[in-house]
Design a protein around this motif. Structure first.
Motif, PDB file in Angstrom:
ATOM      1  N   GLY A 186      -9.954  -0.581   5.644  1.00 33.64           N
ATOM      2  CA  GLY A 186      -9.966  -0.405   6.979  1.00 33.64           C
ATOM      3  C   GLY A 186      -8.839   0.401   7.638  1.00 33.64           C
ATOM      4  N   LYS A 187      -7.808   0.523   7.098  1.00 34.59           N
ATOM      5  CA  LYS A 187      -6.593   0.843   7.706  1.00 34.59           C
ATOM      6  C   LYS A 187      -6.226   2.357   7.470  1.00 34.59           C
ATOM      7  CE  LYS A 187      -3.730  -3.070   8.109  1.00 34.59           C
ATOM      8  NZ  LYS A 187      -2.407  -3.832   8.098  1.00 34.59           N
ATOM      9  N   VAL A 188      -5.959   3.215   8.643  1.00 37.92           N
ATOM     10  CA  VAL A 188      -5.575   4.369   8.330  1.00 37.92           C
ATOM     11  C   VAL A 188      -4.077   4.655   8.670  1.00 37.92           C
ATOM     12  CG1 VAL A 188      -5.852   6.819   9.430  1.00 37.92           C
ATOM     13  CG2 VAL A 188      -7.781   4.970   9.443  1.00 37.92           C
ATOM     14  N   TYR A 189      -3.462   5.571   7.603  1.00 36.88           N
ATOM     15  CA  TYR A 189      -2.044   5.885   7.604  1.00 36.88           C
ATOM     16  C   TYR A 189      -1.929   7.450   7.709  1.00 36.88           C
ATOM     17  CZ  TYR A 189      -1.716   1.030   5.346  1.00 36.88           C
ATOM     18  OH  TYR A 189      -1.984  -0.104   5.161  1.00 36.88           O
ATOM     19  N   ILE A 190      -1.281   7.652   8.946  1.00 38.57           N
ATOM     20  CA  ILE A 190      -0.820   8.817   9.422  1.00 38.57           C
ATOM     21  C   ILE A 190       0.682   9.147   8.962  1.00 38.57           C
ATOM     22  CG2 ILE A 190      -1.045  10.985  11.019  1.00 38.57           C
ATOM     23  CD1 ILE A 190      -3.131   9.383  12.179  1.00 38.57           C
ATOM     24  N   VAL A 191       1.116   9.958   7.901  1.00 39.52           N
ATOM     25  CA  VAL A 191       2.478  10.241   7.766  1.00 39.52           C
ATOM     26  C   VAL A 191       2.824  11.549   8.098  1.00 39.52           C
ATOM     27  CG1 VAL A 191       4.196  10.388   5.818  1.00 39.52           C
ATOM     28  CG2 VAL A 191       2.021   8.982   5.366  1.00 39.52           C
ATOM     29  N   MET A 192       3.889  11.227   9.272  1.00 37.59           N
ATOM     30  CA  MET A 192       4.171  12.443  10.015  1.00 37.59           C
ATOM     31  C   MET A 192       5.925  12.763   9.907  1.00 37.59           C
ATOM     32  SD  MET A 192       2.546  11.466  13.588  1.00 37.59           S
ATOM     33  CE  MET A 192       2.979   9.832  13.347  1.00 37.59           C
ATOM     34  N   GLU A 193       6.419  13.766  10.361  1.00 41.27           N
ATOM     35  CA  GLU A 193       7.843  14.147  10.633  1.00 41.27           C
ATOM     36  C   GLU A 193       8.343  13.203  11.355  1.00 41.27           C
ATOM     37  OE1 GLU A 193      10.120  18.226  12.072  1.00 41.27           O
ATOM     38  OE2 GLU A 193       8.014  18.136  12.091  1.00 41.27           O
ATOM     39  N   ILE A 227      -2.644  12.204   5.438  1.00 41.37           N
ATOM     40  CA  ILE A 227      -3.590  11.129   6.221  1.00 41.37           C
ATOM     41  C   ILE A 227      -4.528  10.437   5.039  1.00 41.37           C
ATOM     42  CG2 ILE A 227      -5.377  10.759   7.886  1.00 41.37           C
ATOM     43  CD1 ILE A 227      -4.121  13.610   9.208  1.00 41.37           C
ATOM     44  N   PHE A 228      -4.563   8.994   4.931  1.00 42.58           N
ATOM     45  CA  PHE A 228      -5.307   8.383   4.054  1.00 42.58           C
ATOM     46  C   PHE A 228      -5.799   7.260   4.702  1.00 42.58           C
ATOM     47  CE2 PHE A 228      -1.123   7.179   3.069  1.00 42.58           C
ATOM     48  CZ  PHE A 228      -1.238   5.698   2.366  1.00 42.58           C
ATOM     49  N   VAL A 237       0.893  -1.331   0.076  1.00 38.29           N
ATOM     50  CA  VAL A 237      -0.086   0.131  -0.035  1.00 38.29           C
ATOM     51  C   VAL A 237       0.809   1.277   0.068  1.00 38.29           C
ATOM     52  CG1 VAL A 237      -1.683   1.246   1.541  1.00 38.29           C
ATOM     53  CG2 VAL A 237      -1.964  -1.059   1.066  1.00 38.29           C
ATOM     54  N   LEU A 238       1.824   1.324   1.095  1.00 38.26           N
ATOM     55  CA  LEU A 238       2.752   2.391   1.175  1.00 38.26           C
ATOM     56  C   LEU A 238       3.673   2.572  -0.113  1.00 38.26           C
ATOM     57  CD1 LEU A 238       3.120   2.121   4.746  1.00 38.26           C
ATOM     58  CD2 LEU A 238       1.861   4.209   3.767  1.00 38.26           C
TER      59      LEU A 238
END
Length: 323
Positions: free
Chosen positions: A84-91, A78-79, A6-7
């Protein structure tokens, strides 16, 4: 579909796991678009309680989307997938969290602590001015970047403040966060303005920065609250602190909420300005070690790691930084 797949389609190359909780994890990854390493929080909604899905996750996402400040971890994307998986991409907090840093380096010199604490207080001012309370301020939720700048993280307990018909802030009745950092009114279940409770947590963090100790031993919460309500703060004689630094800690750890500083008063405090006095502190001090707690003693984990006392949310995994 596998997380890596996915990523990968979005240009992220997954690497090691930074933190893991009951229903989520945080992994490091390289982002082709940004040309840097990032942290990605992965939450599986199928494995999470309803309270978390309906209350805490939406609050966290709202905070991450609305709060933008140099001392708050940046959110890039954020996607959610159909699975049903949430991905939060952060510093990425390259240097890990503040607790681990203090355990390794020991107590900070005041000039260093002043810079770090000013960054943290500025981040909290941004939150409070934006009508957000963090509600889980602790050293583990403060990350450090490559240059050791403060980056506030983990808004899973954060709350957007509501007001009644008269414009008054509706008080918070939910106990959440960690006993060692929580204000006495929170521990006692007294409805409170969560911004004022954040200020108490800042006091615990500042104390920990300059002493490499926790100010209160949370192994007996009832006894700890009793000590806190008496405004008994241990200032160990083994380390010299200026009058201004002790004064700020003393006023942050004020058990009377009506007398506790607000964030604007914190930032205007003399200690955060150019240092002046070097005189010994006249403030009342407990005997060394009376109720403080050593970070390096190898005590049981529940004393070193902040404990979640919320029945509504367990940690879903947080960024810890590279080991």
């Amino acid at each position: 579909m596998d997380d890596a797949v996915v990523l990968g389609k979005k240009g992220y190359s997954l690497s090691n796991t930074l933190g893991e909780g009951s229903y989520g994890k945080v992994k490091s990854a390289y982002c082709d678009r940004l040309k840097c390493n990032v942290a990605i929080k992965i939450i599986d909604k199928r494995k999470t309680p309803r309270d978390f899905l309906e209350k805490f996750l939406p609050r966290e996402i709202e905070a991450l989307r609305r709060l933008h400040h140099p001392s708050i971890i940046k959110t890039y994307e954020i996607f959610e997938t159909s699975a049903g998986k949430v991905y939060i991409v952060m510093e990425l907090g390259e240097k890990g969290d503040l607790l681990d840093y203090i355990k390794i380096t020991g107590a900070m010199k005041e000039d260093i602590a002043r810079i770090k604490f000013h960054q943290l207080a500025s981040a909290i001012k941004h939150c409070h001015d934006s009508d957000f309370a963090h509600r889980d301020l602790k050293c583990e939720n403060i990350l450090l970047d490559e240059d050791l700048n403060i980056k506030l993280s983990d808004f899973g307990f954060s709350k957007s403040l509501s007001r009644d018909e008269n414009g008054r802030t509706i008080l918070s009745k939910t106990f959440c966060g960690s006993a060692a950092y929580a204000a006495p009114e929170v521990l006692q279940g007294i409805p409170c303005d969560p911004r004022i409770s954040d200020i108490w947590s800042l006091g615990v963090i500042l104390y920990t920065m300059v002493y490499a100790l926790m100010p209160f031993d949370d192994s007996n919460v009832r006894k700890m609250i009793c000590i806190q309500k008496q405004h008994r703060i241990p200032f160990p004689k083994s380390k010299y602190l200026t009058v201004e630094c002790k004064d700020l800690i003393y006023h942050l750890l004020q058990p009377n909420v009506s007398q506790r500083l607000c964030i604007d008063q914190v930032l205007k405090h003399s200690w955060l300005q150019t240092p002046k006095s070097r005189l010994p502190s006249p403030l009342p001090a407990a005997e060394e070690g009376e109720c403080s707690q050593n970070l390096r003693e190898g005590k049981p984990e529940h004393k070193l790691q902040a404990k979640s006392h919320s029945a509504e949310r367990e940690g879903e995994g947080k960024q810890k930084g590279p080991s």
